[in-house]
Scaffold this motif. Structure first.
Motif, mmCIF file in Angstrom:
data_model
loop_
_atom_site.group_PDB
_atom_site.id
_atom_site.type_symbol
_atom_site.label_atom_id
_atom_site.label_comp_id
_atom_site.label_asym_id
_atom_site.label_seq_id
_atom_site.Cartn_x
_atom_site.Cartn_y
_atom_site.Cartn_z
ATOM 1 N N ALA A 35 7.218 11.084 -4.390
ATOM 2 C CA ALA A 35 6.310 11.063 -3.247
ATOM 3 C C ALA A 35 5.279 9.949 -3.387
ATOM 4 O O ALA A 35 4.944 9.269 -2.413
ATOM 5 N N HIS A 36 4.775 9.737 -4.606
ATOM 6 C CA HIS A 36 3.815 8.652 -4.815
ATOM 7 C C HIS A 36 4.455 7.294 -4.593
ATOM 8 O O HIS A 36 3.850 6.390 -3.985
ATOM 9 N N ARG A 37 5.661 7.093 -5.058
ATOM 10 C CA ARG A 37 6.349 5.814 -4.873
ATOM 11 C C ARG A 37 6.630 5.559 -3.389
ATOM 12 O O ARG A 37 6.543 4.419 -2.924
ATOM 13 N N LEU A 38 6.977 6.590 -2.654
ATOM 14 C CA LEU A 38 7.203 6.425 -1.212
ATOM 15 C C LEU A 38 5.911 6.047 -0.493
ATOM 16 O O LEU A 38 5.920 5.236 0.439
ATOM 17 N N GLY A 39 4.798 6.632 -0.910
ATOM 18 C CA GLY A 39 3.527 6.303 -0.272
ATOM 19 C C GLY A 39 3.101 4.871 -0.487
ATOM 20 O O GLY A 39 2.397 4.295 0.349
ATOM 21 N N MET A 40 3.499 4.255 -1.579
ATOM 22 C CA MET A 40 3.100 2.877 -1.870
ATOM 23 C C MET A 40 4.029 1.843 -1.252
ATOM 24 O O MET A 40 3.786 0.639 -1.409
ATOM 25 N N LYS A 60 -10.258 2.131 2.456
ATOM 26 C CA LYS A 60 -11.310 2.939 1.842
ATOM 27 C C LYS A 60 -10.836 4.350 1.540
ATOM 28 O O LYS A 60 -11.365 5.016 0.647
ATOM 29 N N GLU A 61 -9.837 4.822 2.265
ATOM 30 C CA GLU A 61 -9.323 6.164 2.052
ATOM 31 C C GLU A 61 -8.327 6.201 0.894
ATOM 32 O O GLU A 61 -8.346 7.129 0.090
ATOM 33 N N HIS A 62 -7.449 5.196 0.825
ATOM 34 C CA HIS A 62 -6.436 5.147 -0.231
ATOM 35 C C HIS A 62 -5.920 3.714 -0.331
ATOM 36 O O HIS A 62 -5.844 2.996 0.675
ATOM 37 N N THR A 120 -3.811 0.446 8.808
ATOM 38 C CA THR A 120 -2.373 0.268 8.610
ATOM 39 C C THR A 120 -1.711 1.652 8.593
ATOM 40 O O THR A 120 -2.376 2.686 8.648
ATOM 41 N N LEU A 121 -0.395 1.648 8.475
ATOM 42 C CA LEU A 121 0.389 2.883 8.387
ATOM 43 C C LEU A 121 1.024 2.991 7.007
ATOM 44 O O LEU A 121 1.479 1.984 6.446
ATOM 45 N N LYS A 128 -3.024 2.665 -0.695
ATOM 46 C CA LYS A 128 -1.755 2.407 -0.008
ATOM 47 C C LYS A 128 -1.973 1.871 1.397
ATOM 48 O O LYS A 128 -1.053 1.300 1.989
ATOM 49 N N PHE A 129 -3.161 2.047 1.969
ATOM 50 C CA PHE A 129 -3.454 1.521 3.301
ATOM 51 C C PHE A 129 -4.021 0.101 3.254
ATOM 52 O O PHE A 129 -4.307 -0.472 4.308
ATOM 53 N N ASN A 130 -4.221 -0.457 2.076
ATOM 54 C CA ASN A 130 -4.762 -1.812 1.947
ATOM 55 C C ASN A 130 -3.702 -2.831 2.375
ATOM 56 O O ASN A 130 -2.631 -2.901 1.767
ATOM 57 N N PRO A 131 -3.966 -3.654 3.397
ATOM 58 C CA PRO A 131 -2.946 -4.602 3.852
ATOM 59 C C PRO A 131 -2.874 -5.879 3.022
ATOM 60 O O PRO A 131 -1.992 -6.705 3.255
ATOM 61 N N THR A 132 -3.794 -6.074 2.085
ATOM 62 C CA THR A 132 -3.869 -7.326 1.343
ATOM 63 C C THR A 132 -3.493 -7.116 -0.111
ATOM 64 O O THR A 132 -3.745 -6.056 -0.695
ATOM 65 N N GLY A 133 -2.901 -8.150 -0.684
ATOM 66 C CA GLY A 133 -2.701 -8.171 -2.122
ATOM 67 C C GLY A 133 -3.948 -8.649 -2.827
ATOM 68 O O GLY A 133 -4.457 -8.013 -3.748
ATOM 69 N N THR A 134 -4.467 -9.796 -2.400
ATOM 70 C CA THR A 134 -5.724 -10.340 -2.906
ATOM 71 C C THR A 134 -6.460 -11.007 -1.755
ATOM 72 O O THR A 134 -5.836 -11.534 -0.824
#
Length: 401
Positions: A130-135, A229-231, A109-110, A233-239
């Motif tokens: 910056a953290h809030r923008l990344g999420m 796996k990197e962060h 994902t982006l 914020k790249f996870n596309p799923t909630g659960t």
């Protein structure tokens, strides 16, 4: 001395109660409470003991999980904008769990990965913003068209591996203003924030910071491609939930011995009445044949909308079986819920970065590529071993000469 103590403790242990069997139920030791897992596992163990006692060859482990030559299949039970529930069959648990983990950790994902603060007079620090923008979730249907930044040939950022965002807002109003994800301006028309419905604020979108009069926020950000796996914020799923498909078995002989009022209570237990909690219309009473039947359509409907359906049914079965054994501990079970091997139900909820069906499709492609890569590496290793053996034989022949 320790052996004598162990023998003494073993001699003091009470003897196990005799096993009893009833028509339509499994061999088991009568007891007050039983878990659904032990219920499902005791029958195969009893069959194995009988087979070994008769001198037969024990079956191979998990031999009945997937029929030989059976093709894996999938059926969509529920599909909406933010959730998909589907069933896999003729697959091993390891395969289903691998798919679950890939959906969470390896679907690209982006997300905003670099933030440059030009001006910040708000009440929040630069790092916090910056953290809030990344999420903030970004639409990532076109993520496969981008390169990973580590694989791109550019020096820092280019359109092939990144998307630039900008935000420039100054509060001129007398009242407080919310800066949300809708204030982000993207250079790519398909990579934009996936805004949640803002019912709590007037502007909508995901709130980044709240500004007072005269405050200003000006930033430039870069979104890059990555995986969970990197962060996170790249996870596309909630659960991503997974459970085994279940099957409801009724003991007709034991149920026919119940009084008619108890039969109606067994079928029509209110859904909000614990502990005998059974979803409505799952069990029906046939007045013509005077038997209780399982409504397959209601079962399919319930398990599509509730991942805990079979857990509730297992608790319902345990409660009624204990009730039936209040007077007679050797009475057979009325109902049993067991797992169906090689059949699994998965429920995927998206964060909004892409449709849930697309997450499943991309995850299958990633898993397929991993298997192909493994096959290539194994073939390469076998080939290298064969070449090494041939070279070793030639060297031995030269040494003899």
């Amino acid at each position: 001395r320790q052996s004598r103590r162990s023998a003494a403790r073993s001699a003091q242990l009470p003897s196990c109660p005799p096993f009893t069997a009833g028509k339509g139920c499994e061999l088991r030791a009568p007891r007050a409470r039983r878990s659904a897992h032990s219920e499902a596992c005791s029958a195969p163990r009893a069959n194995l003991r009988r087979a070994l006692k008769d001198g037969a060859t024990p079956p191979a482990p998990d031999a009945d999980l997937t029929p030989p030559g059976a093709e894996p299949g999938v059926e969509v039970l529920h599909l909406s904008d933010d959730r998909i529930t589907f069933m896999l069959w003729n697959v091993d648990m390891s395969v289903a769990n691998s798919l679950r983990r890939v959906m969470m950790a390896e679907v690209p994902t982006l997300a905003i990965d670099l933030v440059e603060m030009k001006e910040n007079t708000t009440c929040l620090h630069d790092e916090y913003i910056a953290h809030r923008l990344g999420m903030i979730p970004l639409r990532s249907e076109t993520a496969n068209q981008f390169n990973y930044s580590r694989d791109c040939t550019c020096a820092e950022a280019c359109p092939r591996c990144s998307v630039k965002f900008s935000l420039d807002v100054k509060c001129e109003e007398a009242h407080r203003r919310n800066i949300t994800s809708k204030d982000l301006v993207s250079e790519h028309p398909d990579v934009v924030p996936s805004d949640a419905d803002g019912s709590a604020d007037d502007l909508g979108g995901i709130v980044v910071v709240k500004m007072g009069r005269g405050q200003e926020l000006k930033i430039e950000a870069v979104a890059r491609k990555g995986i969970g796996k990197e962060h996170a914020k790249f996870n596309p799923t909630g659960t991503v939930a997974m459970q085994s498909d279940g099957e409801i078995e009724l003991n007709d002989e034991a149920l026919s011995s119940l009084p008619l009022d108890k039969i109606y209570e067994f079928v029509n237990t209110p859904t909000d009445d614990p502990p005998g909690n059974c979803p409505a219309k799952v069990l029906v009473y046939n007045d013509i044949s005077r038997t209780i039947e399982v409504n397959a359509a209601a079962v399919d409907e319930e398990k599509a909308k509730d991942m805990n359906f079979f857990d509730k049914m297992a608790y319902f079965a345990e409660w009624w079986n204990d009730y039936n054994q209040l007077k007679d501990k050797t009475a057979p079970d009325l109902i049993r819920v067991r797992d169906r091997p090689s059949r699994f139900i998965l429920c995927v909820e998206t964060t909004g970065v892409m449709p849930p069906a697309l997450i499943v499709k991309v995850a299958i492609d990633v898993l397929r590529e991993k298997v192909n890569q493994l096959q290539r590496e194994v073939a390469k290793g076998v080939e290298e071993d064969a070449m090494g053996a041939s070279y070793g034989g030639a060297d031995a022949m030269m040494m003899q000469f």
